[in-house]
Enzyme design. Structure first.
Site, PDB file in Angstrom:
ATOM      1  N   SER A  10       0.858  -1.178   0.000  1.00 57.08           N
ATOM      2  CA  SER A  10       0.000   0.000   0.000  1.00 57.08           C
ATOM      3  C   SER A  10       0.891   1.223   0.000  1.00 57.08           C
ATOM      4  CB  SER A  10      -0.883   0.007   1.249  1.00 57.08           C
ATOM      5  OG  SER A  10      -1.520   1.249   1.398  1.00 57.08           O
ATOM      6  N   ARG A  11       0.420   2.276  -0.645  1.00 59.66           N
ATOM      7  CA  ARG A  11       1.179   3.531  -0.595  1.00 59.66           C
ATOM      8  C   ARG A  11       0.686   4.389   0.563  1.00 59.66           C
ATOM      9  NH1 ARG A  11       0.779   3.011  -6.305  1.00 59.66           N
ATOM     10  NH2 ARG A  11      -1.192   4.113  -6.237  1.00 59.66           N
ATOM     11  N   ASN A  12      -0.224   3.853   1.359  1.00 55.88           N
ATOM     12  CA  ASN A  12      -0.864   4.622   2.419  1.00 55.88           C
ATOM     13  C   ASN A  12      -0.161   4.363   3.763  1.00 55.88           C
ATOM     14  OD1 ASN A  12      -2.581   5.637   4.337  1.00 55.88           O
ATOM     15  ND2 ASN A  12      -4.465   4.829   3.418  1.00 55.88           N
ATOM     16  N   LYS A  15      -2.284   3.353   6.826  1.00 49.48           N
ATOM     17  CA  LYS A  15      -2.694   1.955   7.000  1.00 49.48           C
ATOM     18  C   LYS A  15      -1.595   1.123   7.659  1.00 49.48           C
ATOM     19  CE  LYS A  15      -6.132   0.735   3.526  1.00 49.48           C
ATOM     20  NZ  LYS A  15      -6.421  -0.139   2.376  1.00 49.48           N
ATOM     21  N   ASP A  69      -7.779  -4.662   1.580  1.00 45.77           N
ATOM     22  CA  ASP A  69      -8.739  -3.901   0.794  1.00 45.77           C
ATOM     23  C   ASP A  69      -9.985  -3.744   1.647  1.00 45.77           C
ATOM     24  OD1 ASP A  69      -9.251  -2.502  -1.639  1.00 45.77           O
ATOM     25  OD2 ASP A  69     -10.740  -4.000  -2.124  1.00 45.77           O
ATOM     26  N   TYR A 153     -14.826   7.891   5.725  1.00 47.08           N
ATOM     27  CA  TYR A 153     -16.224   8.123   6.128  1.00 47.08           C
ATOM     28  C   TYR A 153     -16.422   8.126   7.645  1.00 47.08           C
ATOM     29  CZ  TYR A 153     -16.792   7.152   1.214  1.00 47.08           C
ATOM     30  OH  TYR A 153     -16.683   7.213  -0.135  1.00 47.08           O
ATOM     31  N   ASP A 154     -15.337   8.069   8.410  1.00 51.14           N
ATOM     32  CA  ASP A 154     -15.471   7.963   9.874  1.00 51.14           C
ATOM     33  C   ASP A 154     -16.332   9.072  10.499  1.00 51.14           C
ATOM     34  OD1 ASP A 154     -14.076   5.634   9.877  1.00 51.14           O
ATOM     35  OD2 ASP A 154     -12.169   6.502  10.502  1.00 51.14           O
ATOM     36  N   LYS A 174     -11.110   2.621  17.584  1.00 50.81           N
ATOM     37  CA  LYS A 174     -10.887   1.934  16.299  1.00 50.81           C
ATOM     38  C   LYS A 174      -9.928   0.754  16.450  1.00 50.81           C
ATOM     39  CE  LYS A 174     -11.025   3.636  11.864  1.00 50.81           C
ATOM     40  NZ  LYS A 174     -10.602   4.440  10.705  1.00 50.81           N
ATOM     41  N   HIS A 179     -13.533  -2.605  11.787  1.00 47.46           N
ATOM     42  CA  HIS A 179     -13.500  -3.715  10.830  1.00 47.46           C
ATOM     43  C   HIS A 179     -12.056  -4.188  10.619  1.00 47.46           C
ATOM     44  CE1 HIS A 179     -13.060   0.157   9.056  1.00 47.46           C
ATOM     45  NE2 HIS A 179     -12.819  -0.272   7.845  1.00 47.46           N
TER      46      HIS A 179
HETATM   47  P1  IMP Z   1      -8.745   0.891  -0.029  1.00 47.28           P
HETATM   48  O1  IMP Z   1      -8.957  -0.236   0.930  1.00 47.28           O
HETATM   49  O2  IMP Z   1      -7.444   1.609   0.202  1.00 47.28           O
HETATM   50  O3  IMP Z   1      -8.977   0.477  -1.443  1.00 47.28           O
HETATM   51  O4  IMP Z   1      -9.831   2.037   0.256  1.00 47.28           O
HETATM   52  C1  IMP Z   1     -11.008   1.771   0.890  1.00 47.28           C
HETATM   53  C2  IMP Z   1     -11.882   3.017   1.003  1.00 47.28           C
HETATM   54  O5  IMP Z   1     -12.965   2.635   1.869  1.00 47.28           O
HETATM   55  C3  IMP Z   1     -11.199   4.193   1.668  1.00 47.28           C
HETATM   56  O6  IMP Z   1     -10.697   5.101   0.723  1.00 47.28           O
HETATM   57  C4  IMP Z   1     -12.346   4.818   2.444  1.00 47.28           C
HETATM   58  O7  IMP Z   1     -13.095   5.620   1.589  1.00 47.28           O
HETATM   59  C5  IMP Z   1     -13.191   3.615   2.841  1.00 47.28           C
HETATM   60  N1  IMP Z   1     -12.757   3.083   4.149  1.00 47.28           N
HETATM   61  C6  IMP Z   1     -12.180   1.882   4.403  1.00 47.28           C
HETATM   62  N2  IMP Z   1     -11.872   1.746   5.706  1.00 47.28           N
HETATM   63  C7  IMP Z   1     -12.243   2.898   6.283  1.00 47.28           C
HETATM   64  C8  IMP Z   1     -12.147   3.363   7.640  1.00 47.28           C
HETATM   65  O8  IMP Z   1     -11.649   2.712   8.563  1.00 47.28           O
HETATM   66  N3  IMP Z   1     -12.640   4.587   7.837  1.00 47.28           N
HETATM   67  C9  IMP Z   1     -13.189   5.343   6.860  1.00 47.28           C
HETATM   68  N4  IMP Z   1     -13.271   4.987   5.592  1.00 47.28           N
HETATM   69  C10 IMP Z   1     -12.807   3.742   5.298  1.00 47.28           C
END
Ligand code: IMP
Length: 196
Positions: A10-12, A15, A69, A153-154, A174, A179
């Protein structure tokens, strides 16, 4: 399980830090690549598994590879944005504004939603086995944003049994209840099962 070294596909960096808190004893470095496969899977699992397989091919063989994901599924929208959550609208205020606009006039009782997280881990080579952990958090979408912690969306997600949004409940909540926390626990259980 102690002393696990992993790279996260992931580039995030947010996370990677969140997962480090959720997987005690793990050291997690983000694998920052520009050439990740596009997220074209029909399910969170397919997307996470594709990212993990890519990571396994390029990361050091002695580290675990992790990929995640996730998405938000809203009942009144037939489960959207779901697997397309990251592409629904630019992250933050624009995504929230779009969601609230789509739900305008929908009563509280029909604002049910859930977050889903799918975690995939591939063991170091030569073992290379794939493990999976899934986590779900059910709740509802608030009528206006509240709170400043978390991301995505938190500010509009109120978990079942709570009156506050996840952004108000905060990172501590959290790390126990989200989740992603549930997916991490399921992954640790899967690891324990293969080690027995
Ligand atoms: P990905 O898993 O990086 O592809 O992105 C999942 C997307 O779902 C995120 O960009 C958020 O928009 C939403 N999302 C997933 N988990 C969370 C969370 O813990 N809080 C808020 N939004 C979430």
């Amino acid at each position: 399980m102690d002393g696990v070294r992993a790279v996260l596909c992931s580039r995030n960096p947010h996370k990677a830090r969140e997962l480090e808190r959720l997987l005690p004893g793990w050291t997690i470095e983000p694998l920052d690549r520009d050439d990740y496969p596009p997220e074209t899977g029909a399910t969170y699992y397919e997307n996470a598994a594709a990212k993990a397989a890519f990571g396994r091919a390029v990361a050091s063989g002695d580290a675990w590879v992790l990929a995640e994901d996730s998405g938000l599924e809203v009942e009144a929208l037939g489960g959207r944005p779901g697997v397309y959550s990251a592409r629904y609208a630019p992250e933050g205020a624009p995504a929230i504004a779009k969601l609230l606009a789509e739900l305008a006039g929908v009563p509280e009782a029909r604002r049910g939603a859930r977050y889903v997280s799918e975690l995939v881990a591939i063991a170091p080579v030569p073992d290379g086995r794939t493990l999976r952990g899934t986590g779900v958090l059910t709740g509802r979408i608030a009528s206006e944003p509240r709170g400043s912690e978390g991301f995505g969306y938190d500010p509009v997600f109120i978990p079942d049994g709570e009156e506050r949004t996840v952004a108000e409940l905060g990172e501590g909540w959290k790390s126990r209840r989200s989740h992603r926390a549930r997916a991490a626990r399921a992954l640790l259980e899967a690891l324990d099962a293969v080690r027995d």
